[in-house]
Design an enzyme around this catalytic site. Structure first.
Site, mmCIF file in Angstrom:
data_model
loop_
_atom_site.group_PDB
_atom_site.id
_atom_site.type_symbol
_atom_site.label_atom_id
_atom_site.label_comp_id
_atom_site.label_asym_id
_atom_site.label_seq_id
_atom_site.Cartn_x
_atom_site.Cartn_y
_atom_site.Cartn_z
ATOM 1 N N LYS A 82 0.831 -1.206 0.000
ATOM 2 C CA LYS A 82 0.000 0.000 0.000
ATOM 3 C C LYS A 82 0.863 1.254 0.000
ATOM 4 O O LYS A 82 1.969 1.267 0.548
ATOM 5 C CB LYS A 82 -0.915 -0.040 1.227
ATOM 6 C CG LYS A 82 -1.982 1.044 1.285
ATOM 7 C CD LYS A 82 -2.870 0.827 2.505
ATOM 8 C CE LYS A 82 -3.923 1.903 2.667
ATOM 9 N NZ LYS A 82 -4.770 1.675 3.868
ATOM 10 N N SER A 157 -9.472 1.922 3.184
ATOM 11 C CA SER A 157 -8.539 2.623 2.307
ATOM 12 C C SER A 157 -7.559 1.712 1.577
ATOM 13 O O SER A 157 -6.794 2.196 0.727
ATOM 14 C CB SER A 157 -7.759 3.654 3.134
ATOM 15 O OG SER A 157 -7.002 3.020 4.152
ATOM 16 N N SER A 181 -10.244 -0.611 7.057
ATOM 17 C CA SER A 181 -9.565 -0.393 5.780
ATOM 18 C C SER A 181 -8.936 -1.632 5.170
ATOM 19 O O SER A 181 -8.519 -1.596 4.012
ATOM 20 C CB SER A 181 -8.506 0.694 5.929
ATOM 21 O OG SER A 181 -9.113 1.952 6.105
#
Length: 476
Positions: A82, A157, A181
């Site tokens: 990420k 996210s 997330s």
């Protein structure tokens, strides 16, 4: 018989394939690079691709295997990272244009440990700027699309990593979870995610050099996204443990199995606030799977969910308001994240005094103690990831009331964050419109192995959904 394409294999299958030289590490990496080139233009889940560096590591893996040297347990297996997790191969942007050149000096501990195990970073996964939304969009890389239905959000996210895993671009993604997330994007994509207990995997930054808000210390964790529960366990087993840098990280034994009481509390509709029919059906299928596997299934709700979810929202919003207001927003948030932030703040009672803020944290202890007692009788809580299916793009920006509606839908999701508990999200089949459904299995602190054991039983009965052969946006 046509052999299974390498990009369709799981994390463990790929590791075995390379170790026993059924395919070279270079062939594995090239297969996934080709898959990225084929699929990513349709979904925009991957932000940066490490073609040359990934191939160079793969060449070294093959050299060592040919020489009879030892290689790590994940030698030659690709993974993505990420955008807010430190990897020295590219900037840790958090989706912000002004951080486009912020290349870290050291790898995050979780990345380093996977590298030491022989795994190969192949790409970065997209996210909303600052990780602020339950969606994945930013001004630097643009929007990630849901591979099942591009009109619906992919969650956030860690949306880029979840979509990359679901579409076969990688077998493993690394993300984090402050308010769902990891689990929410996994739910949207039809894959699995482990939100570990707080402190089990060290910080996403290599060095802590700035003050860290209390909510980030207690609510946020880092964890894996994969297509199978066993792969979550494999990745977690390699990444967890204190690192001599993150003061919140702990070393706790991680058993390979669970032999304790098999009782599960099923929460079909948390707080009775309502769930979509497809969500109720998913929880029912998972409960039936656990019952068939020998679990005692009880319809009983853990205590104080409403207060836990409310305090999660109040504390997190209070800290964000303190960071951004009064005056203009000092951070260059995208228009979407700015709108969400302002709308959410308008709907939330901010803890304006030190007494109120401290009192909220004091209440957390009482709620955590009540859940601790609950887990003695029911080591697993089964419930929805979200009370609704994934909304259409733009719903979270449709006004202040929409932020409250989403918070209500995610009430059990954020309760887990508030209490720092481990939870596994996994798919439970497709609904009547061909969209993924899923549930989460929650365990007591540091009982990550219990959540994984229950998830294995659900997966054994209900199967897996991915990798998706062709995302909706890429189909002819």
């Amino acid at each position: 018989m046509t052999p299974t394409p390498l990009w369709q294999l799981s994390l463990s299958e790929l590791a075995t394939t390379v170790r026993f030289r059924r395919a070279t590490a270079v062939e594995v990496i090239d297969a996934h690079l080709e898959r990225i080139a084929e699929v990513n233009p349709a979904v925009n889940a991957i932000t940066v691709v490490f073609d040359e560096r990934a191939r160079a590591l793969a060449v070294e893996v093959d050299r060592r295997l040919a020489a009879g040297e030892e290689v790590g347990p994940l030698a030659g297996v690709p993974f993505c990272v990420k955008e807010n997790i430190d990897l020295t191969w590219s900037a840790s942007t958090s989706g912000w244009p002004f951080l486009a050149d912020a290349v870290p000096a050291r790898d995050a501990t979780m990345v380093r440990r996977l590298l030491e195990a022989g795994a190969i970073p192949i790409a970065r996964g997209n996210m909303p700027d600052w990780g602020l939304r339950w969606d994945t969009d930013n001004d630097l890389f643009g929007r990630t699309l849901n591979p099942w239905d591009p009109s619906r959000v992919p969650g956030g996210s860690s949306g880029g990593d979840a979509v990359a895993v679901a579409t076969g671009m990688v077998p493993l993604g690394l993300g984090n979870d402050y308010g769902g997330s990891l689990r929410l994007p996994a739910y949207a994509a039809g894959v699995c995610a482990l939100r570990p207990s707080a402190g089990r995997i060290p910080a996403p930054t290599a060095e802590i050099t700035e003050p860290v808000a209390l909510s980030l210390q207690f609510f946020a964790v880092n964890g894996p996204i994969a297509r199978r529960v066993d792969d979550l366990d494999t990745a977690f087993s390699l990444m967890h443990g204190a690192d001599g840098s993150d003061p919140t990280a702990v070393s706790v034994p991680h058993p390979s199995s669970y032999e304790g009481p098999r009782r599960v509390a099923v929460v079909r509709d948390p707080l009775g606030w309502g769930v979509d029919p497809q969500v109720a059906d998913a929880v029912g299928r998972a409960a039936d799977a656990l019952a068939a596997a020998g679990w005692q299934v009880d319809d009983v709700e853990p205590p104080m969910i409403e207060e836990a979810a409310t305090l999660w929202r109040q504390i997190s919003t209070t800290e964000m308001v303190g960071a951004f207001l009064p005056g203009a927003l000092p951070m260059p948030l995208s228009a979407g994240s700015t709108r969400y932030f302002l709308d959410n703040a308008a709907e939330t009672t901010v803890l304006e005094s030190g007494e109120a803020y401290g009192g909220a944290w004091a209440r957390r202890m009482l709620i955590a103690a009540a859940w601790e007692r609950f887990f003695v009788e029911h080591p697993i809580v089964l419930g929805p990831v979200s009370a609704r299916r994934m909304p259409e793009i733009g719903f979270d920006l449709s006004g202040p009331a929409a932020t409250t509606e989403l918070w209500r839908a995610h009430r059990l999701l954020v309760t887990v964050n508030f209490l720092g508990l481990p939870s596994v999200a996994l798919p439970t089949g497709l609904d009547d419109e061909g969209l993924p459904t899923g549930v989460q299995l929650i365990a007591a602190r540091n009982n990550d192995h219990v959540a994984l054991a229950a998830a294995r039983d659900v997966e054994a009965a209900l199967g897996t959904l991915t990798p998706i052969d062709a995302p909706v946006g890429a189909r002819a």
